[in-house]
Design an enzyme around this catalytic site. Structure first.
Site, PDB file in Angstrom:
ATOM      1  N   THR A 175      25.801  39.283  35.523  1.00  0.00           N
ATOM      2  CA  THR A 175      25.438  37.666  35.756  1.00  0.00           C
ATOM      3  C   THR A 175      23.872  37.896  36.406  1.00  0.00           C
ATOM      4  O   THR A 175      23.915  38.754  37.530  1.00  0.00           O
ATOM      5  CB  THR A 175      26.452  36.875  36.470  1.00  0.00           C
ATOM      6  OG1 THR A 175      27.508  37.062  35.540  1.00  0.00           O
ATOM      7  CG2 THR A 175      25.857  35.680  36.687  1.00  0.00           C
ATOM      8  N   ARG A 203      35.486  29.606  26.886  1.00  0.00           N
ATOM      9  CA  ARG A 203      35.720  29.677  28.360  1.00  0.00           C
ATOM     10  C   ARG A 203      34.020  29.424  29.043  1.00  0.00           C
ATOM     11  O   ARG A 203      33.179  30.062  28.361  1.00  0.00           O
ATOM     12  CB  ARG A 203      36.248  31.104  28.610  1.00  0.00           C
ATOM     13  CG  ARG A 203      36.345  31.375  30.207  1.00  0.00           C
ATOM     14  CD  ARG A 203      35.077  31.832  30.891  1.00  0.00           C
ATOM     15  NE  ARG A 203      35.324  32.156  32.270  1.00  0.00           N
ATOM     16  CZ  ARG A 203      34.317  32.568  33.092  1.00  0.00           C
ATOM     17  NH1 ARG A 203      33.142  33.226  32.505  1.00  0.00           N
ATOM     18  NH2 ARG A 203      34.625  32.847  34.488  1.00  0.00           N
ATOM     19  N   GLY A 205      32.289  29.391  32.671  1.00  0.00           N
ATOM     20  CA  GLY A 205      32.570  29.793  34.053  1.00  0.00           C
ATOM     21  C   GLY A 205      31.599  28.719  35.208  1.00  0.00           C
ATOM     22  O   GLY A 205      31.268  27.663  34.446  1.00  0.00           O
ATOM     23  N   ASP A 206      31.428  29.306  36.346  1.00  0.00           N
ATOM     24  CA  ASP A 206      30.895  28.580  37.229  1.00  0.00           C
ATOM     25  C   ASP A 206      29.247  28.414  37.028  1.00  0.00           C
ATOM     26  O   ASP A 206      28.456  27.510  37.543  1.00  0.00           O
ATOM     27  CB  ASP A 206      31.081  28.929  38.498  1.00  0.00           C
ATOM     28  CG  ASP A 206      30.374  30.373  38.876  1.00  0.00           C
ATOM     29  OD1 ASP A 206      30.900  31.345  38.050  1.00  0.00           O
ATOM     30  OD2 ASP A 206      29.755  30.641  39.989  1.00  0.00           O
ATOM     31  N   THR A 226      27.596  34.436  41.799  1.00  0.00           N
ATOM     32  CA  THR A 226      28.027  35.382  40.706  1.00  0.00           C
ATOM     33  C   THR A 226      29.422  35.976  40.896  1.00  0.00           C
ATOM     34  O   THR A 226      29.882  36.154  42.220  1.00  0.00           O
ATOM     35  CB  THR A 226      27.084  36.747  40.536  1.00  0.00           C
ATOM     36  OG1 THR A 226      27.643  37.784  39.830  1.00  0.00           O
ATOM     37  CG2 THR A 226      26.811  37.377  41.914  1.00  0.00           C
ATOM     38  N   GLY A 227      30.186  36.239  40.167  1.00  0.00           N
ATOM     39  CA  GLY A 227      31.642  36.692  40.624  1.00  0.00           C
ATOM     40  C   GLY A 227      32.761  35.980  39.507  1.00  0.00           C
ATOM     41  O   GLY A 227      32.511  35.625  38.373  1.00  0.00           O
ATOM     42  N   THR A 228      33.913  35.738  40.256  1.00  0.00           N
ATOM     43  CA  THR A 228      34.959  35.185  39.613  1.00  0.00           C
ATOM     44  C   THR A 228      34.692  33.726  39.278  1.00  0.00           C
ATOM     45  O   THR A 228      35.127  32.679  40.281  1.00  0.00           O
ATOM     46  CB  THR A 228      36.462  35.233  40.220  1.00  0.00           C
ATOM     47  OG1 THR A 228      36.151  36.705  40.472  1.00  0.00           O
ATOM     48  CG2 THR A 228      37.512  34.872  39.523  1.00  0.00           C
ATOM     49  N   GLY A 229      34.390  33.185  38.194  1.00  0.00           N
ATOM     50  CA  GLY A 229      33.693  31.734  38.182  1.00  0.00           C
ATOM     51  C   GLY A 229      34.704  30.631  38.354  1.00  0.00           C
ATOM     52  O   GLY A 229      34.384  29.754  38.963  1.00  0.00           O
TER      53      GLY A 229
END
Length: 311
Positions: A175, A203, A205-206, A226-229
Site C-alpha cells: 500500500t 472488502r 479497508g481503511d 498502512t497495515g491491517t485496515g
C-alpha cells in the site's frame, strides 16, 4: 519548512532474506520528484496527488499497477486524498477501471459535492469526468497472480509484506501513501491501495475511510496509514491522532505511538507516516518493516525499511 514522507506498505517481512534495494531506490526517486515540486511552489494537495500517482504507476507496490488480487483474481483499488486547509476530501473504493484511483479521489473532492464513491458508480464518475479508463488486466502483474495462487493454496489472506514466501527478491510490495507540508504551511495526505491478497470481493479497508487510514488538518497533522485496515478503522486512527494533539496537547510522536498501541490492542499491525503543522515527522510502525522515504529539516531524502536501517 517544506516536508514530505512516503510509505510503500508494512508487514512482517523477513528483512535478513529480502533484497529491498529496488523498492528503496524507487521511493527515493519519487521523493526527490516531490521535493522538486514543492520547491517549485506546488501546493500540498498537488504534491501528494502527484507522488501517489507515481507510486500507483510503479509495479513494485500494492497500488495501481502491481496491486494485489482479490479471491476471484481481480484488482479492487481504493484511494483517498484530504486537504488540511479546509478538510476537503475525496475517496473511492472497489474500482477496477479508473487508471489512477488517486486522481479520481481528487476529482471527487474538487468536482463533486460528495466525499466517497464506490464500485461501478465511481467508475461511471471517472468516465463522466473524462479521466483515463483501462481494463482490469492493466493492473495485473505476474508476481501478483503467483501470490494469489499461493494464498489460495494455503487458504490465507495476506498483508503487504507478510510471510517469507511472499517476500522473494522480485516480489511487489505495499500500500502507498504520501503526506506533505507545503511552503505555505498547509498539510495534505493521500493513500492508495489494492487491499489484501485473496480477500473476499467487495472488502474495503481503511485507506478510503477519512479519519481512519487517511486524514489531514492544518491544526494538527497529515496522516497516511498502512497495515491491517480493519484495526485502523476500528481505532479511528487518523482522527484519534488529531484528537490527541488538539484536545490533549500531545506532540505528533506521542499521538501516533499511542494510536498504534490501540491498533495493536485490536489485533492489528502496520504503521503510518505523519507530518504536523510545525513540520515535525513521525514514521512509526509495529510490524517488522515499513517501506518509507522522507525529507526532514535537513532537506535530504532518506529511506528505510526496518527499524534501524535509514540512509
Amino acid at each position: 519548512m517544506i516536508r514530505l514522507a512516503l510509505h510503500g506498505g508494512a508487514g512482517d517481512l523477513a528483512l535478513d532474506r529480502t533484497d529491498t534495494r529496488e523498492q528503496r531506490a524507487a521511493l527515493r526517486d519519487i521523493a526527490q520528484q516531490g521535493r522538486q515540486l514543492l520547491q517549485d511552489g506546488a501546493s500540498a494537495v498537488e504534491a501528494v496527488e502527484h507522488l501517489v500517482v507515481l507510486l500507483e504507476e510503479c509495479p513494485l507496490f500494492n497500488a495501481g499497477i502491481g496491486a494485489v488480487l482479490n479471491r476471484d483474481g481481480q484488482p479492487e483499488l481504493d484511494a483517498a486524498i484530504m486537504s488540511g486547509l479546509d478538510r476537503a476530501c475525496g475517496a473511492v473504493a472497489g474500482v477496477m477501471r479508473a487508471k489512477s484511483p488517486i486522481r479520481l479521489a481528487r476529482a471527487v473532492m474538487e468536482r463533486s459535492p460528495h466525499v466517497m464513491f464506490t464500485g461501478t458508480g465511481a467508475e461511471t464518475l471517472n468516465r463522466e469526468l473524462g479521466l483515463e479508463e483501462v481494463t482490469p488486466d492493466h493492473f495485473i502483474t505476474e508476481i501478483r497472480f503467483h501470490q494469489l495462487k499461493e494464498a489460495h493454496a494455503r487458504g490465507v489472506i495476506v498483508l503487504d509484506h507478510d510471510d517469507a514466501s511472499f517476500a522473494a527478491p522480485d516480489a511487489a510490495f505495499g500500500t502507498v501513501g504520501a503526506v506533505v507540508r507545503d511552503a505555505e504551511g498547509h498539510l495534505a495526505a493521500a493513500t492508495s491501495t489494492g487491499g489484501l491478497t485473496n480477500t473476499h470481493p467487495g472488502r474495503v479497508g481503511d485507506t478510503p475511510v477519512i479519519g481512519a487510514g487517511t486524514f489531514a488538518d492544518d491544526r494538527s497533522a497529515a496522516i497516511s496509514c498502512t497495515g491491517t485496515g480493519e484495526a485502523f478503522i476500528r481505532s479511528g486512527f487518523g482522527f484519534e491522532v488529531h484528537a490527541r494533539m488538539t484536545y490533549c496537547g500531545w506532540d505528533l510522536a506521542r499521538a501516533c505511538g499511542d494510536g498504534l498501541d490501540e491498533v495493536r490492542r485490536l489485533g492489528g499491525r502496520g504503521g503510518c507516516i505523519a507530518i504536523d503543522h510545525e513540520g515535525q515527522l513521525a514514521l512509526p510502525f509495529n510490524s517488522s518493516a515499513m517501506f518509507r522515504a522522507w525529507m526532514g529539516a535537513d532537506g535530504n531524502i532518506h529511506t528505510a525499511v526496518g527499524p534501524q536501517d535509514a540512509d
